[in-house]
Scaffold this motif. Structure first.
Motif, PDB file in Angstrom:
ATOM      1  N   LYS B 338      -4.129   8.853  -6.011  1.00  0.00           N
ATOM      2  CA  LYS B 338      -4.882   8.049  -6.552  1.00  0.00           C
ATOM      3  C   LYS B 338      -4.053   6.638  -7.015  1.00  0.00           C
ATOM      4  O   LYS B 338      -4.611   5.639  -7.005  1.00  0.00           O
ATOM      5  N   CYS B 341      -4.257   4.548  -4.321  1.00  0.00           N
ATOM      6  CA  CYS B 341      -5.406   3.719  -4.183  1.00  0.00           C
ATOM      7  C   CYS B 341      -5.195   2.516  -5.274  1.00  0.00           C
ATOM      8  O   CYS B 341      -5.532   1.121  -4.575  1.00  0.00           O
ATOM      9  N   GLN B 379     -10.259   2.100   0.023  1.00  0.00           N
ATOM     10  CA  GLN B 379     -11.678   3.117  -0.091  1.00  0.00           C
ATOM     11  C   GLN B 379     -11.273   4.297   0.726  1.00  0.00           C
ATOM     12  O   GLN B 379     -11.764   5.468   0.296  1.00  0.00           O
ATOM     13  N   GLN B 382      -9.506   6.814  -1.601  1.00  0.00           N
ATOM     14  CA  GLN B 382     -10.379   7.168  -2.472  1.00  0.00           C
ATOM     15  C   GLN B 382     -11.019   8.361  -1.745  1.00  0.00           C
ATOM     16  O   GLN B 382     -11.047   9.428  -2.496  1.00  0.00           O
TER      17      GLN B 382
END
Lengths: 384, 522
Positions: B338, B341, B379, B382
């Protein structure tokens, strides 16, 4: 790293490289090797041991040299920084009791690889610095540069003397003033006006990008480290296929991290420093312009007072000459810098994209093989 | 059985010759560290290795089951314990006869060969039986009940709100009212089902799959509003966990027969389960631990005539520990992903800015393209994070819970033993009392004493039978569990890999699209 600054070390009259280096505690000893056909050197092929501080001394003396005020002095190599792997090694040692022998060994190997990577990087960055100098028409002829390459004694004494002489004059000056100075002057030359605007803006953007890129590659590294732990734990659960998967994914992730680090982050970092060097050039020119303007004012004053006119005239001429020289040289330097930068970016971006593609394909193959092995086995199980 | 040997897997790079059979039997414990290429090979060449299975650490993928054919195997035990793909059923009756030896050894006395590994098993007679065995087990395993938990819907408002899920069943079994049907259930209904099953079935030594834990924090957020991403994630996580829970329940042959399960699946309105207050995450764990406490407080250490239980229990505990460790690292992975990201998105923006600043047109365009690629990478990251979490992390969480349930059923067996011992000691006391009465010569009391003795003798016999029965059930349950676990892990890993595969392929596309832009810089 070599692709960061291209077209170096092609001139056979002066070839420099750092074939090896030794790491003693925190100090790195570089072996600087020179091969030359120039008669100004005593021998055609020789090596000397140098420390990081010697490189800094060389850089600083070049910066302080008046004659080179119109040149972009290649940025000094950063200090070797083993902080990150050292800290991790320390943490690893502390946590040794909590992990399995295998996990510990794996992590240790990873850290050793990281350590080696830092080591390699610092060698390259020092090497590139010297090669930038040797490929520069003016700087390659510098006396101090020759001393640096040739002098077979310790440079420590010279370094100390230099410090006393200059007192790190330029360096200790308030650097933040230069931005104001540069942006404040009335620029008559379009070229420099554009360059000024461009460089100031570009510098802040590239500094930002460098920091963000560093953060991104750190995240990648963290993930790679996690995969080491996962594969170690899976190993103790004896789940073979998944261990292999995760080990290979980890290797790919780790590779991605180090390649991105190498290509993009190094590129950004290097050009950030290079642009700072270009800004320094603009600063010196701006200073020269200010001096010229001041000398004009002084001449006017002298004319008014009818006193010391010849000295004022001479001073004004000198300032003008200096300014013109800086402008002429500066224009050349900045133009070639532009070209150099674009070429380096192009090379790096291509290599980075190619590496990403290669690794993704490798990863795809690995994943495909493992999963098809698993799927096929599952089919076997359910077959009647 | 030539047919089975035809089904030799497609050649892998370094396929070895199958003639290795007999000599391999002398090999020591096959290395658990066989790589993917050798495992299918192991199948194809059917390497037999002796069953030094006691020392093996629990293998997520191995299935220790062997056929109970009466065919003698001349001491060669199933190599398939080491083989990822071993699939031979256990018949527990065999195991209770030989005390003191590892149950795995007993169970694998006659190793029916793996279908594709048939040709190295010298006793040709073994082959037919194993395939029959396989078929028998296949039909046993296909229950033909599919359940799904879908459509989470928030009912009501404020603190009294709850989420209702649609529970759909599709079945061919006659005991259900129709072939397809669905009902609406809320979380407490699932907990209620679990409680009912635990009370009834755990006494038999069944492994009752546990539902996901309660979460006050998670639910409060949902009650307030279901729209923010963390609430959405929470609900989805719970829905998926409830579905897996239900799937495990109906996959269990005994549990499926339980009327409570049928009622749960079929009945339109269920009475609100009130006692689920006790079954919070902590509560359910407490239930398990209560059993273990009772075990620990025992002054008489259970005299284990069959080390299988001790060994297996130890294995389960070790495995649970390792899974917890793994879970911690996977959580770290999810967090780092995360973070990646976030930092990628930030970097992409920065690159876009740099591209705008760049005065060389081609380079400027390339940098902007790079920024877009990095956006797409974010993306991908994620999606990878979601995959890490929903596939991998949740799998581990499920099995940590399940291993707790496995431990629970072992403890139930010990309790049964306790009850038997207690009955025996009571019987002993009654006999001593009778003896005393004989001495004291009180005929009427003597009659009562004799009656009590008969009563307790019956009880002792009953408890002994219960203990034996529960032992057999535990064995069967554990073996079934291991088989399911191997299947489960494998299928989840495959899912994880497929997601990863997709992601890598898209990554290739992104960078291939970027490459010409980089090359166009001049």
């Amino acid at each position: 790293m070599r692709s960061v600054s291209v077209d170096l070390n092609h001139d056979a009259s002066l070839l420099i490289d750092i074939p090896d280096a030794l790491c003693e505690r925190d100090k790195v000893k570089f072996t600087v090797h020179t091969k030359t056909t120039l008669s100004s050197f005593q021998k055609p092929d020789f090596s000397v041991p140098r420390q990081h501080e010697d490189f800094i001394w060389l850089h600083d003396t070049l910066v302080e040299t008046e004659d080179y005020a119109g040149l972009i002095i290649p940025p000094a190599p950063p200090k070797p920084d083993f902080e990150s792997p050292r800290e991790k090694m320390h943490k690893l040692g502390e946590g040794e009791a909590t992990m399995t022998k295998e996990e510990y060994t794996k992590m240790k190997q990873e850290l050793e690889a990281e350590y080696l990577a830092v080591f390699k990087k610092t060698v390259q960055v020092h090497e590139v610095f010297l090669q930038r100098l040797s490929s520069h028409p003016n700087l390659s002829k510098d006396r101090n540069f020759q001393i640096f390459l040739e002098y077979d004694q310790d440079l420590t004494v010279r370094r100390k003397n230099a410090k006393e002489m200059f007192g790190g004059f330029f360096k200790n000056m308030v650097k933040s003033a230069d931005e104001v100075l540069i942006s404040g002057i009335k620029e008559v030359d379009d070229f420099f006006e554009q360059e000024k605007t461009f460089l100031l803006d570009y510098y802040s953007k590239i500094k930002d990008s460098t920091a963000k890129a560093e953060k991104m590659t750190r995240s990648h590294k963290n993930i790679a480290d996690d995969y080491i732990h996962i594969s170690a734990t899976l190993n103790s659960l004896s789940a073979d296929d998944t261990t292999i998967l995760f080990v290979s994914v980890q290797k790919v992730e780790g590779r991605v991290a180090s390649d991105q680090e190498l290509k993009l982050t190094e590129l950004l970092r290097y050009y950030m420093r290079d642009i700072q060097a270009a800004k320094d050039l603009l600063y010196r020119r701006a200073r020269a312009l200010v001096d010229y303007e001041n000398s004009n004012k002084a001449l006017d004053k002298a004319r008014l007072k009818s006193k010391d006119i010849p000295q004022a005239e001479e001073h004004q001429q000198q300032c003008l000459q200096k300014f013109d020289k800086l402008s002429e040289s500066g224009k050349k330097e900045l133009t070639s810098f532009k070209g150099r930068r674009v070429v380096a970016f192009r090379k790096n971006l291509i290599e980075m994209a190619e590496l990403e593609i290669k690794h993704a394909k490798v990863s795809t193959v690995v994943v495909y093989l493992v999963s098809s092995g698993l799927v096929w086995s599952q089919q076997l199980v359910t077959f009647k | 059985m030539a047919a089975s040997s035809d089904r030799i897997p497609p050649p892998f790079p370094a396929t070895e010759e199958p003639g290795a059979g007999p000599s391999d039997m002398a090999d020591g414990d096959s290395d658990e560290g066989e790589d993917i290429f050798s495992n299918p090979m192991a199948v194809s060449r059917g390497v037999s290795q002796p069953d030094n299975v006691n020392e093996e650490p629990p293998d997520l993928f191995s299935e220790e089951e062997a056929s109970s054919t009466t065919v003698k195997s001349n001491g060669v035990h199933s190599d398939d314990d080491n083989d990822l793909f071993a699939d031979e059923e256990a018949h527990v009756e065999l195991s209770t006869d030989t005390p003191g030896s590892s149950a795995r050894k007993e169970l694998s006395t006659s190793s029916g060969p793996h279908p594709a590994s048939s040709f190295t098993r010298s006793p040709a007679a073994m082959q037919p039986t194993s395939l029959e065995q396989l078929e028998e087990e296949e039909s046993k395993d296909s229950f033909d009940v599919d359940v799904a938990v879908t459509n989470p819907e928030k009912i009501g408002d404020g603190m009294n709100a709850y989420v209702a899920y649609k529970v759909s069943t599709r079945t061919s079994l006659a005991m259900f009212r129709s072939k397809t049907f669905s009902v609406r259930r809320r979380y407490s209904d699932f907990l209620g089902l679990y409680e009912k099953l635990s009370v009834k079935q755990s006494l038999h030594g069944c492994i009752i799959p546990p539902p996901p834990e309660k979460s006050v924090v998670g639910m409060t957020k949902v009650k307030v509003g279901m729209d923010d991403p963390s609430s959405v994630e929470f609900v989805e996580r719970r829905r998926a966990a409830l579905e897996r829970y239900l799937q495990r329940v109906v996959a269990h042959p005994s549990l499926l027969q339980d009327p409570d399960v049928r009622e749960f699946l079929e009945k339109e309105e269920l009475p609100r389960a009130v006692s689920t207050q006790a079954l919070s995450g902590a509560g359910f764990l407490k239930m398990i631990n209560k059993a273990s406490d009772a075990v620990n407080k025992m002054t008489i250490k259970m005299n284990e005539s069959d080390t299988w239980f001790e060994d297996k229990f130890q294995e389960v505990e070790n495995e649970e520990q390792q899974l917890r460790k793994l879970q911690a690292v996977v959580d770290s992975l999810v967090n780092h992903r995360k973070e990646l990201c976030g930092s990628t998105a930030v970097f992409a923006k920065s690159m876009a800015m740099l591209g705008n600043s760049e005065d060389n047109t081609a380079l400027s365009r390339a940098l902007s393209q790079l920024a877009e690629v990095e956006d797409k990478m974010e993306q991908l990251h994620q999606e990878q994070a979601a995959s890490d979490f929903f596939i991998f992390a949740e799998l581990l969480a499920d099995y940590i819970r399940l291993l707790g349930a496995v431990r629970g059923c072992f403890d139930q067996r010990v309790r049964a033993w306790q009850r038997w011992q207690e009955a025996q000691s009571t019987l002993q006391k009654k006999r001593e009392a009778e003896a005393k009465l004989l001495w004291a010569n009180k005929p009427d009391k003597l009659q009562q004493a004799k009656e009590e003795i008969t009563e307790w003798e019956a009880r002792v016999t009953q408890h002994e039978r219960d203990f034996d029965r529960i032992g057999m059930t535990v064995r069967k349950e554990v073996l079934r569990f291991e088989k399911e676990k191997a299947k489960d892990f494998r299928s989840q890993i495959v899912k994880y890999l497929e997601a990863m595969l997709q992601s890598q392929q898209r990554l290739v596309k992104f960078w291939e699209a970027f490459l010409p832009e980089a090359k166009a810089i001049a």
